[in-house]
Design a protein around this motif. Structure first.
Motif, short mmCIF file in Angstrom:
data_model
loop_
_atom_site.label_atom_id
_atom_site.label_comp_id
_atom_site.label_asym_id
_atom_site.label_seq_id
_atom_site.Cartn_x
_atom_site.Cartn_y
_atom_site.Cartn_z
N VAL A 16 0.87 -1.15 0.01
CA VAL A 16 -0.30 -0.01 -0.03
C VAL A 16 0.92 1.38 -0.13
N VAL A 17 0.57 2.25 -0.95
CA VAL A 17 1.58 3.32 -1.22
C VAL A 17 0.54 4.31 -1.00
N PRO A 18 0.60 5.24 -0.04
CA PRO A 18 -0.37 6.50 -0.02
C PRO A 18 0.56 7.56 -0.62
N ALA A 19 0.02 8.36 -1.70
CA ALA A 19 0.71 9.31 -2.64
C ALA A 19 -0.02 10.58 -2.67
N ARG A 20 0.67 11.66 -2.44
CA ARG A 20 0.01 13.11 -2.52
C ARG A 20 1.07 14.09 -3.45
N ASP A 21 0.81 14.32 -4.71
CA ASP A 21 1.69 15.20 -5.15
C ASP A 21 3.02 14.44 -5.45
N GLU A 22 3.11 13.37 -5.71
CA GLU A 22 4.59 12.82 -5.73
C GLU A 22 4.99 12.56 -7.17
N ALA A 23 4.75 13.13 -8.17
CA ALA A 23 5.11 13.03 -9.45
C ALA A 23 6.59 13.26 -9.76
N ALA A 24 7.19 14.13 -8.96
CA ALA A 24 8.62 14.24 -8.90
C ALA A 24 9.55 13.17 -8.54
N VAL A 25 9.02 12.31 -7.54
CA VAL A 25 9.62 11.36 -7.21
C VAL A 25 9.31 9.92 -7.73
N LEU A 26 8.12 9.65 -8.24
CA LEU A 26 7.58 8.27 -8.55
C LEU A 26 8.61 7.69 -9.54
N PRO A 27 9.07 8.34 -10.67
CA PRO A 27 9.85 7.83 -11.64
C PRO A 27 11.05 6.90 -11.12
N ALA A 28 11.58 7.56 -9.79
CA ALA A 28 12.83 7.07 -9.09
C ALA A 28 12.47 5.85 -8.10
N SER A 29 11.00 5.63 -7.70
CA SER A 29 10.83 4.82 -6.69
C SER A 29 9.89 3.69 -7.11
N LEU A 30 8.81 4.14 -7.83
CA LEU A 30 7.77 3.07 -8.31
C LEU A 30 8.31 2.00 -9.08
N PRO A 31 9.31 2.21 -9.96
CA PRO A 31 9.48 1.10 -10.85
C PRO A 31 10.33 0.10 -10.19
N ALA A 32 11.05 0.48 -9.06
CA ALA A 32 11.77 -0.45 -8.13
C ALA A 32 10.67 -1.29 -7.28
N LEU A 33 9.57 -0.72 -6.77
CA LEU A 33 8.74 -1.48 -6.23
C LEU A 33 8.06 -2.27 -7.10
#
Length: 397
Positions: A53-70
């Motif tokens: 479960v990943v809560p996210a609010r205005d995280e477009a700047a960091v998602l490319p570096a974190s979500l693919p790894a998850l």
């Protein structure tokens, strides 16, 4: 007969500070050691199902570096990811779906619960929605992780193996925060050092110990335990939700483990002092239970423990008071020595260790500023939301 030399007030104060540091060194769970890592573990014969479960609010700047790894987790069992968009205005949800299409990996569901009702923080309302979606899949474990956390490919595998082997209800890792800018180098390792001083990791993992804490960026939670402890409903107003979660689990007889991570990293930047100041001050007064007397005691304690040693050393040298300078120098030396392991963990130069009093002074100012902002009605502000004290929320409800 010669008279016994009088001990100055400065020397007495330095002696008290040195005594405090000797107590912290030996009696506060060896908080300064950085060797509390994932406990010994063996791989289970059958891997349990897990929902992330990943809560996210205005995280477009960091998602490319974190979500693919998850999404790229090398987990032998069934696992899937639920990203809960908490009212983002920067296209977080759309970007998450695009990243999933581009990188594939674990199945990803993106959903939004809408605005949180009164009495809920936005993050915990999103976590509640994500757990509700996950419950339909019948997971044995839930991994609660923040949108700025990048996991190594074997992270989930190691977390589950550690939880199964040790019989833990919670296995949490303190992600390695980003340390690149000048201010990050000065402030970030100290942030983790102070956290460990408040919540010694060794005590947290000890059965029957009252000390409870977790690191919200990476929390593996047994689903049955979450239901029994009514998480997140029981902690719905908590600004410091990770500590509140651990306390709720321990209150129900659960077993919690917390340690430092080697391959779980935060990719969120805090390039300037203002960014770090906001990170600390938004929750510092909540940590003190919004109590002005606790605030006063904390300020005095910080001054005695961190500021007195260098001031006593300098004053002793200036005033010709050898006792004050010797006691202050000894306290400063012990302080510096306890900070060295954390700097090594963060791969930072050791010359930063003697600067810990200056960093502590910054934290003192951040804590006072946090109280001032709460009194002005702007406390616990984060990403466009401001949360009142829990008692105020209860009155509204």
């Amino acid at each position: 007969m010669g008279q016994t030399p009088r001990v100055s007030a400065i020397a007495w104060t330095a002696a008290v500070s040195l005594s405090a540091w000797l107590w912290l060194l030996l009696c506060q769970g060896f908080f300064w050691r950085t060797d509390v890592r994932l406990p010994p573990r063996r791989e289970p014969g059958e891997w349990p199902p897990v929902c992330v479960v990943v809560p996210a609010r205005d995280e477009a700047a960091v998602l490319p570096a974190s979500l693919p790894a998850l999404l790229a987790q090398d987990y032998p069992g069934r696992a899937e990811v639920f990203l809960v968009d908490d009212g983002s205005c920067d296209g977080t949800a759309e970007l998450a779906r695009e990243l999933a299409r581009r990188h594939r990996g674990l199945p990803l569901t993106v959903d939004s619960p809408g605005e949180p009702p009164a009495g809920w923080t936005g993050k915990l309302w999103a976590v509640r929605h994500g757990i509700g979606l996950a419950r339909a899949r019948g997971p044995e474990y839930l991994l609660l992780t923040d949108a700025d956390i990048a996991h190594a490919p074997d992270s989930l595998r190691h977390l589950v193996a550690a939880a199964r082997t040790g019989g833990f209800d919670v296995v949490s890792q303190m992600a390695r925060l980003r340390v690149e800018s000048r201010w990050e180098r000065l402030v970030v390792p100290a942030f983790v050092y102070f956290f460990a001083q408040l919540y010694p990791f060794r005590r947290i993992g000890r059965r029957g110990a009252r000390t409870a804490a977790a690191a919200g960026g990476c929390v593996l939670l047994r689903a049955e335990t979450a239901e029994r402890a009514r998480i997140p409903d029981a902690i719905r107003h908590a600004v410091i939700d990770d500590v509140a979660l651990a306390r709720a689990v321990k209150a129900g007889g659960g077993h919690v483990w917390l340690g430092l991570a080697d391959r779980v990293d935060s990719v969120r930047p805090y390039p300037g002092l203002r960014d770090l100041w906001r990170m600390v001050s938004r929750s510092a007064y909540a940590q003190l239970r919004h109590n002005p007397f606790v605030l006063a005691g904390t300020v005095l304690g910080l001054a005695l423990v961190y500021l007195v040693p260098p001031l006593a050393l300098l004053a002793g040298l200036a005033l010709g008071d050898p006792a004050a300078s010797a006691l202050g120098g000894a306290a400063w030396l012990v302080m510096t020595g306890t900070y060295v392991p954390m700097l090594r963990h963060y791969r930072q130069p050791l010359w930063l260790a003697p600067l810990l009093p200056f960093t502590a002074f910054l934290y003192l100012l951040m804590t006072v500023d946090s109280a001032v902002q709460h009194q002005r009605g702007r406390g616990a502000a984060w990403k466009g939301r401001t949360y009142p004290r829990p008692d105020a929320m209860a009155d509204e409800g």
